[in-house]
Design an enzyme around this catalytic site. Structure first.
Site, PDB file in Angstrom:
ATOM      1  N   ILE A  35       0.838  -1.203   0.000  1.00 55.43           N
ATOM      2  CA  ILE A  35       0.000   0.000   0.000  1.00 55.43           C
ATOM      3  C   ILE A  35       0.876   1.258   0.000  1.00 55.43           C
ATOM      4  O   ILE A  35       1.567   1.550   0.989  1.00 55.43           O
ATOM      5  CB  ILE A  35      -0.975  -0.020   1.210  1.00 55.43           C
ATOM      6  CG1 ILE A  35      -1.804  -1.321   1.208  1.00 55.43           C
ATOM      7  CG2 ILE A  35      -1.871   1.225   1.187  1.00 55.43           C
ATOM      8  CD1 ILE A  35      -2.555  -1.621  -0.088  1.00 55.43           C
ATOM      9  N   ARG A  82      31.608  12.652 -22.829  1.00 55.73           N
ATOM     10  CA  ARG A  82      32.465  11.481 -22.646  1.00 55.73           C
ATOM     11  C   ARG A  82      33.197  11.140 -23.947  1.00 55.73           C
ATOM     12  O   ARG A  82      32.559  11.025 -25.005  1.00 55.73           O
ATOM     13  CB  ARG A  82      31.587  10.306 -22.203  1.00 55.73           C
ATOM     14  CG  ARG A  82      32.278   8.978 -22.147  1.00 55.73           C
ATOM     15  CD  ARG A  82      33.160   8.867 -20.930  1.00 55.73           C
ATOM     16  NE  ARG A  82      33.930   7.632 -20.940  1.00 55.73           N
ATOM     17  CZ  ARG A  82      34.743   7.253 -19.968  1.00 55.73           C
ATOM     18  NH1 ARG A  82      34.868   8.024 -18.893  1.00 55.73           N
ATOM     19  NH2 ARG A  82      35.414   6.130 -20.042  1.00 55.73           N
ATOM     20  N   GLU A 136       0.086  -0.768 -10.228  1.00 55.17           N
ATOM     21  CA  GLU A 136      -1.189  -0.413 -10.911  1.00 55.17           C
ATOM     22  C   GLU A 136      -1.527  -1.421 -12.009  1.00 55.17           C
ATOM     23  O   GLU A 136      -2.035  -1.060 -13.080  1.00 55.17           O
ATOM     24  CB  GLU A 136      -1.156   1.019 -11.434  1.00 55.17           C
ATOM     25  CG  GLU A 136      -1.305   1.987 -10.285  1.00 55.17           C
ATOM     26  CD  GLU A 136      -2.189   3.181 -10.582  1.00 55.17           C
ATOM     27  OE1 GLU A 136      -1.918   4.214 -10.003  1.00 55.17           O
ATOM     28  OE2 GLU A 136      -3.162   3.094 -11.347  1.00 55.17           O
TER      29      GLU A 136
HETATM   30  N1  COS Z   1     -14.979  -0.753 -15.988  1.00 56.55           N
HETATM   31  C1  COS Z   1     -16.214  -1.135 -15.591  1.00 56.55           C
HETATM   32  N2  COS Z   1     -16.545  -2.450 -15.376  1.00 56.55           N
HETATM   33  C2  COS Z   1     -15.575  -3.372 -15.558  1.00 56.55           C
HETATM   34  C3  COS Z   1     -14.273  -3.030 -15.960  1.00 56.55           C
HETATM   35  C4  COS Z   1     -13.995  -1.654 -16.181  1.00 56.55           C
HETATM   36  N3  COS Z   1     -12.797  -1.253 -16.578  1.00 56.55           N
HETATM   37  N4  COS Z   1     -13.542  -4.146 -16.050  1.00 56.55           N
HETATM   38  C5  COS Z   1     -14.346  -5.178 -15.740  1.00 56.55           C
HETATM   39  N5  COS Z   1     -15.576  -4.696 -15.431  1.00 56.55           N
HETATM   40  C6  COS Z   1     -16.766  -5.476 -15.070  1.00 56.55           C
HETATM   41  C7  COS Z   1     -17.057  -6.558 -16.099  1.00 56.55           C
HETATM   42  O1  COS Z   1     -17.855  -6.044 -17.141  1.00 56.55           O
HETATM   43  C8  COS Z   1     -17.796  -7.581 -15.248  1.00 56.55           C
HETATM   44  O2  COS Z   1     -19.117  -7.098 -15.024  1.00 56.55           O
HETATM   45  P1  COS Z   1     -20.425  -8.054 -14.911  1.00 56.55           P
HETATM   46  O3  COS Z   1     -20.305  -8.825 -13.652  1.00 56.55           O
HETATM   47  O4  COS Z   1     -21.562  -7.067 -14.880  1.00 56.55           O
HETATM   48  O5  COS Z   1     -20.398  -8.933 -16.125  1.00 56.55           O
HETATM   49  C9  COS Z   1     -17.074  -7.509 -13.926  1.00 56.55           C
HETATM   50  O6  COS Z   1     -16.499  -6.193 -13.858  1.00 56.55           O
HETATM   51  C10 COS Z   1     -15.974  -8.540 -13.755  1.00 56.55           C
HETATM   52  O7  COS Z   1     -15.038  -8.363 -14.783  1.00 56.55           O
HETATM   53  P2  COS Z   1     -14.048  -9.510 -15.265  1.00 56.55           P
HETATM   54  O8  COS Z   1     -14.796 -10.778 -15.451  1.00 56.55           O
HETATM   55  O9  COS Z   1     -13.271  -8.970 -16.422  1.00 56.55           O
HETATM   56  O10 COS Z   1     -13.079  -9.669 -13.974  1.00 56.55           O
HETATM   57  P3  COS Z   1     -11.810 -10.590 -13.733  1.00 56.55           P
HETATM   58  O11 COS Z   1     -11.915 -11.207 -12.396  1.00 56.55           O
HETATM   59  O12 COS Z   1     -11.582 -11.509 -14.899  1.00 56.55           O
HETATM   60  O13 COS Z   1     -10.586  -9.545 -13.563  1.00 56.55           O
HETATM   61  C11 COS Z   1      -8.788  -8.068 -14.149  1.00 56.55           C
HETATM   62  C12 COS Z   1     -10.237  -8.600 -14.407  1.00 56.55           C
HETATM   63  C13 COS Z   1      -7.721  -9.142 -14.212  1.00 56.55           C
HETATM   64  C14 COS Z   1      -8.610  -7.105 -15.316  1.00 56.55           C
HETATM   65  C15 COS Z   1      -8.720  -7.323 -12.803  1.00 56.55           C
HETATM   66  O14 COS Z   1      -8.713  -8.236 -11.709  1.00 56.55           O
HETATM   67  C16 COS Z   1      -7.502  -6.401 -12.684  1.00 56.55           C
HETATM   68  O15 COS Z   1      -7.523  -5.276 -13.186  1.00 56.55           O
HETATM   69  N6  COS Z   1      -6.425  -6.819 -12.019  1.00 56.55           N
HETATM   70  C17 COS Z   1      -5.248  -5.963 -11.783  1.00 56.55           C
HETATM   71  C18 COS Z   1      -5.436  -5.193 -10.542  1.00 56.55           C
HETATM   72  C19 COS Z   1      -4.432  -4.107 -10.355  1.00 56.55           C
HETATM   73  O16 COS Z   1      -4.213  -3.282 -11.226  1.00 56.55           O
HETATM   74  N7  COS Z   1      -3.819  -4.072  -9.167  1.00 56.55           N
HETATM   75  C20 COS Z   1      -2.919  -3.052  -8.788  1.00 56.55           C
HETATM   76  C21 COS Z   1      -3.486  -2.305  -7.641  1.00 56.55           C
HETATM   77  S1  COS Z   1      -3.033  -0.646  -7.532  1.00 56.55           S
HETATM   78  S2  COS Z   1      -1.148  -0.622  -7.111  1.00 56.55           S
END
Ligand code: COS
Length: 379
Positions: free
Chosen positions: A156, A267, A362
């Site tokens: 965090i 350099r 991120e």
């Molecule tokens: N905006 C709005 N809705 C979104 C979205 C977005 N960008 N991305 C996904 N959704 C929605 C999908 O449409 C789906 O909705 P429904 O349930 O209504 O169908 C739902 O959210 C789930 O989406 P999805 O099935 O794509 O989720 P996954 O579990 O497969 O995960 C990833 C998607 C891998 C992309 C996600 O877990 C992710 O971004 N991981 C990285 C996290 C990250 O960046 N961590 C760093 C933290 S900050 S240092």
């Protein structure tokens, strides 16, 4: 399509550039060495209106667009990526409130950050759930009109320095993304304990730590959005903040280019400045084209966010491209400097260490590619 910045944007860029040259760059190596948190520098950036750019004028903010914010971030990152990450983390922490908060919550939590200097942290990642957000385990059990939070967060940024956390927790671990809720939680709520600060390879001026939540009572008035809406709030947040990460990476790559070009002109090898050799020129040329392309992708994705268009694909493209480009540019910068580049006497080894984190946080660049592929296959 207009690639020129407005007079206001040029003035903002100058302010950020001056701040980076005068206040950040001179102290960057020292904070990198000590790992101390440069709170006073960040407070001065706050006073100048260079932080919390996501807060609209209505809530006391400076009212910058995402494009404005990316222009500022590139300049600050030129000075030090670690300090800029601490500044950026405030926008990341506040964005769930901007995206999912009620009018009343926005007035309270965003207003707080404009009335006084305070830091915010975005608490999403966990020891066992980094890339897989839907698999997060921090439990939010309903108790009357409150939730009781139990579990822990990991990696965090601003974790030990923030006064306010935006926290993602699940009411039902088996229902994956459908069970996730977002909360705004003041740091001084009983039961919250930040852990030991991580001793990181790069971006050492930023404060990164785990946070333990033990029977933390949170009233439902602190929940952002509806129950179960937390996952989408997190995704919509990241869509909006990834352009700034691309801007940050552009700043690192630009610094690598400037340092390398200046060094190559000084350099000498075989009796001539090394800038005269094509082997070096090609590395400089690659850096220059990557900086330009990173900036264009950053500004394009930021403009989409400003236009209110869903920018998932473009934000991930910008983040992935610019951070990979920064890694390559800084590695090549060390190469241009040769043995000198590998020592702490010159600034490029820090740039290389700092750039590495950009490919991880991120959302790793593997996750960015996954988002890009999913979005394009949907089209
Ligand atoms: N905006 C709005 N809705 C979104 C979205 C977005 N960008 N991305 C996904 N959704 C929605 C999908 O449409 C789906 O909705 P429904 O349930 O209504 O169908 C739902 O959210 C789930 O989406 P999805 O099935 O794509 O989720 P996954 O579990 O497969 O995960 C990833 C998607 C891998 C992309 C996600 O877990 C992710 O971004 N991981 C990285 C996290 C990250 O960046 N961590 C760093 C933290 S900050 S240092």
């Amino acid at each position: 399509m207009d690639f020129a910045l407005s007079d206001e944007q040029l003035a903002l860029q100058q302010t950020a550039r001056r701040f980076a040259r005068e206040e950040i760059a001179p102290i960057a190596a020292e904070y990198d060495r000590s790992g101390e948190f440069p709170r006073e520098v960040i407070e001065r950036a706050w006073k100048l209106g260079l932080t919390n750019s996501c807060i609209a004028i209505d809530y006391g903010g400076v009212g910058l667009t995402m494009l404005d914010s990316c222009i500022v971030i590139e300049e600050l990152a030129w000075g030090c990526a670690g300090i800029t990450t601490s500044i950026m983390a405030n926008d990341l922490g506040l964005m769930p409130i901007v995206v999912g908060g009620s009018e009343e919550q926005k007035r309270e939590w965003l207003g707080q950050c404009t009335d006084q200097f305070q830091l915010v942290a975005f608490c999403l990642s966990e020891p066992e759930a980094g890339s897989d957000v839907a698999g997060l385990q921090l439990l939010a059990e309903k108790d009357g009109d409150d939730y009781i939070l139990n579990g822990s967060k990991q990696w965090i940024t601003n974790g030990g320095e923030a006064a306010l956390y935006t926290v993602f927790a699940t009411t039902d671990r088996s229902s994956r993304h459908h069970g996730i809720c977002a909360f705004a939680v003041p740091r001084d709520t009983p039961g919250i304990t930040p852990g030991k600060k991580e001793d990181k390879m790069g971006q050492r001026a930023s404060d990164t730590r785990p946070i333990v939540f033990e029977n933390v009572r949170v009233p439902s008035s602190m929940r952002l959005g509806a129950e179960g809406e937390g996952f989408k709030i997190a995704m919509r947040t990241l869509d909006r903040t990834r352009p700034a990460i691309a801007g940050l990476a552009t700043g690192i790559a630009r610094r690598a280019l400037e340092e390398s070009a200046a060094y190559a002109k000084e350099r000498k090898a075989f009796g001539f400045p090394i800038a005269g050799f094509q082997a070096v020129q090609f590395m400089l040329a690659d850096m220059a084209k990557d900086v330009e392309a990173s900036r264009l992708l950053t500004h394009q994705s930021a403009s989409m966010v400003d236009a209110g268009v869903r920018a998932s694909k473009q934000s991930s493209i910008a983040k992935c491209f610019a951070t990979d480009a920064a890694m390559k540019a800084t590695t090549d910068a060390v190469q241009v400097f040769g043995g000198n580049g590998y020592t702490k006497e010159y600034p490029v080894e820090k740039l290389m260490r700092d750039a590495k984190l950009m490919q991880i946080y991120e959302g790793t660049n593997q996750i960015q590619r996954l988002v890009i592929a999913r979005e394009l296959l949907k089209e």
